[in-house]
Enzyme design. Structure first.
Site, PDB file in Angstrom:
ATOM      1  N   PRO A 169      -6.607  -3.145   4.040  1.00  0.00           N
ATOM      2  CA  PRO A 169      -5.171  -3.339   3.786  1.00  0.00           C
ATOM      3  C   PRO A 169      -4.380  -2.090   4.138  1.00  0.00           C
ATOM      4  O   PRO A 169      -4.767  -0.968   3.792  1.00  0.00           O
ATOM      5  CB  PRO A 169      -5.128  -3.636   2.285  1.00  0.00           C
ATOM      6  CG  PRO A 169      -6.434  -4.321   2.023  1.00  0.00           C
ATOM      7  CD  PRO A 169      -7.428  -3.606   2.913  1.00  0.00           C
ATOM      8  N   CYS A 170      -3.271  -2.299   4.836  1.00  0.00           N
ATOM      9  CA  CYS A 170      -2.582  -1.183   5.476  1.00  0.00           C
ATOM     10  C   CYS A 170      -1.152  -1.008   5.004  1.00  0.00           C
ATOM     11  O   CYS A 170      -0.363  -0.315   5.651  1.00  0.00           O
ATOM     12  CB  CYS A 170      -2.588  -1.397   6.993  1.00  0.00           C
ATOM     13  SG  CYS A 170      -1.946  -3.028   7.483  1.00  0.00           S
ATOM     14  N   GLN A 171      -0.778  -1.614   3.874  1.00  0.00           N
ATOM     15  CA  GLN A 171       0.624  -1.567   3.450  1.00  0.00           C
ATOM     16  C   GLN A 171       1.126  -0.141   3.256  1.00  0.00           C
ATOM     17  O   GLN A 171       2.288   0.154   3.478  1.00  0.00           O
ATOM     18  CB  GLN A 171       0.814  -2.371   2.163  1.00  0.00           C
ATOM     19  CG  GLN A 171       0.828  -3.867   2.374  1.00  0.00           C
ATOM     20  CD  GLN A 171      -0.569  -4.466   2.455  1.00  0.00           C
ATOM     21  OE1 GLN A 171      -1.573  -3.751   2.471  1.00  0.00           O
ATOM     22  NE2 GLN A 171      -0.649  -5.783   2.497  1.00  0.00           N
TER      23      GLN A 171
END
Length: 345
Positions: free
Chosen positions: A81-83
């Site tokens: 996850p790259c938020q």
């Protein structure tokens, strides 16, 4: 020759779809979000899916469950996850805000160390490419015996590989058996017309992702109707429809309430892809935002791919916007497959 792969942080399954299309046997996935896991199971009922926080998953136990040994897996793929690295959450495109999810790249690295796959492929947003975490991962891969060159980690635009969408992504590929060759960019970009022109009108498609049309406020619907067809912008609206911030010259995001152009790639499909206030997500000629199905098709998912609506339409849009375009993954997985066959042949 059937090659094996594991998909970490598998989400709705875009990466798995691309690997399968390239001929890989995806033997397992790991996903923590229950709605994404439901979506993944529905599309890949035969896959071994671990639904858990990846930090609690033991790679050695996973290998035992799958009946594989260290060094035997052909490909370990994943998109942590790259938020925290998203440009929507940073002051500069090269910096990441503090977010605990930023360190999930090290969970991916933990699996690499235990499984020692023949090839690794990690995909993420461009900002990770210039973050210290990515370069630490590269250094650790070198220690583990992977061939790392200046081309192992790159930022690429999915549009250059046949995806009808402007979408820049970081991709890291490294092998223990030498350098993996790169796919060649396409000569011509695919367009919105190529993918959406034959879609039926919403309402009669017998598809819950395509047939639902939200009721907009009268002023919003009037704004949509007034946006010029095939690439028009909110700047083309009469002044009485401009928002206060636009009238005061602060600009804002120029693409909001914009239409896609038939002869161009679409903008990046995001979690706001069905909301005209979140970007250039209006249909090129119909007076509406694109549907969930159209968003998924622009991501290059199959036209019958299932997305759960258990958490609502906005959550489904988020799953679609966060997914990896299968076509982008396939062209890179094709090269990994060629590489593995050549070294094992």
């Amino acid at each position: 020759m059937k090659l094996t792969a594991i998909d970490l942080f598998c989400g709705a399954g875009g990466l798995s779809r691309g690997l399968i299309d390239a001929g890989f046997d995806v033997i397992a996935g790991v996903e923590n979000n229950p709605v994404a896991a439901e979506t993944y199971r529905a599309n890949y009922p035969g896959h071994y899916l671990v639904e858990a926080d990846i930090a609690t998953v033991d790679p050695l136990a996973l290998m035992r469950d799958l009946g594989i040994n260290r060094g035997q897996l052909d490909l370990l793929a994943g998109c942590p996850p790259c938020q925290g690295f998203s440009t929507h959450r940073t002051r500069r495109k090269s910096s990441a805000v503090e977010d605990s999810r930023n360190d999930l790249v090290f969970e991916y690295l933990r699996f690499v160390k235990e499984l020692l796959p023949k090839v690794v492929m990690m995909e993420n947003v461009p900002a990770l490419a210039v973050d210290d975490r990515a370069h630490l991962v590269l250094r650790e891969l070198i220690k583990l015996g992977y061939k790392v060159t200046s081309r192992s980690l790159q930022v690429k635009d999915a549009a250059d590989y046949g995806v009808p969408q402007r979408r820049k992504r970081m991709i890291l590929v490294a092998s223990r058996f030498g350098e993996v060759s790169e796919p060649s960019p396409v000569a011509f970009h695919s367009t919105v017309r190529d993918y959406l022109s034959t879609m039926p009108l919403p309402g009669g498609a017998n598809d819950v992702l395509h047939d639902y049309m939200p009721k907009r406020a009268d002023k919003v619907q009037a704004m949509i109707t007034l946006i010029p067809k095939d690439g028009g912008s909110r700047k083309d609206l009469p002044k009485e429809y401009w928002l206060p911030c636009h009238l005061k010259g602060r600009g804002g995001y120029l693409d909001v309430y914009g239409r896609m152009s038939w002869q161009k790639v679409s903008p990046t499909i995001t979690g706001g892809c069905i909301s005209p206030s979140k970007g250039r997500f209006l249909h090129p000629e119909q007076d509406r935002a694109i549907t969930l199905r159209e968003a998924a098709i622009l991501q290059t998912f199959p036209s019958d791919y299932y997305f759960s609506l258990a958490a609502g339409r906005d959550h489904a849009a988020l799953m679609i916007g966060n997914a990896l375009p299968p076509k982008f993954i396939k062209v890179h997985a094709d090269k990994i497959k060629e590489h593995l066959i050549s070294v094992e042949g």
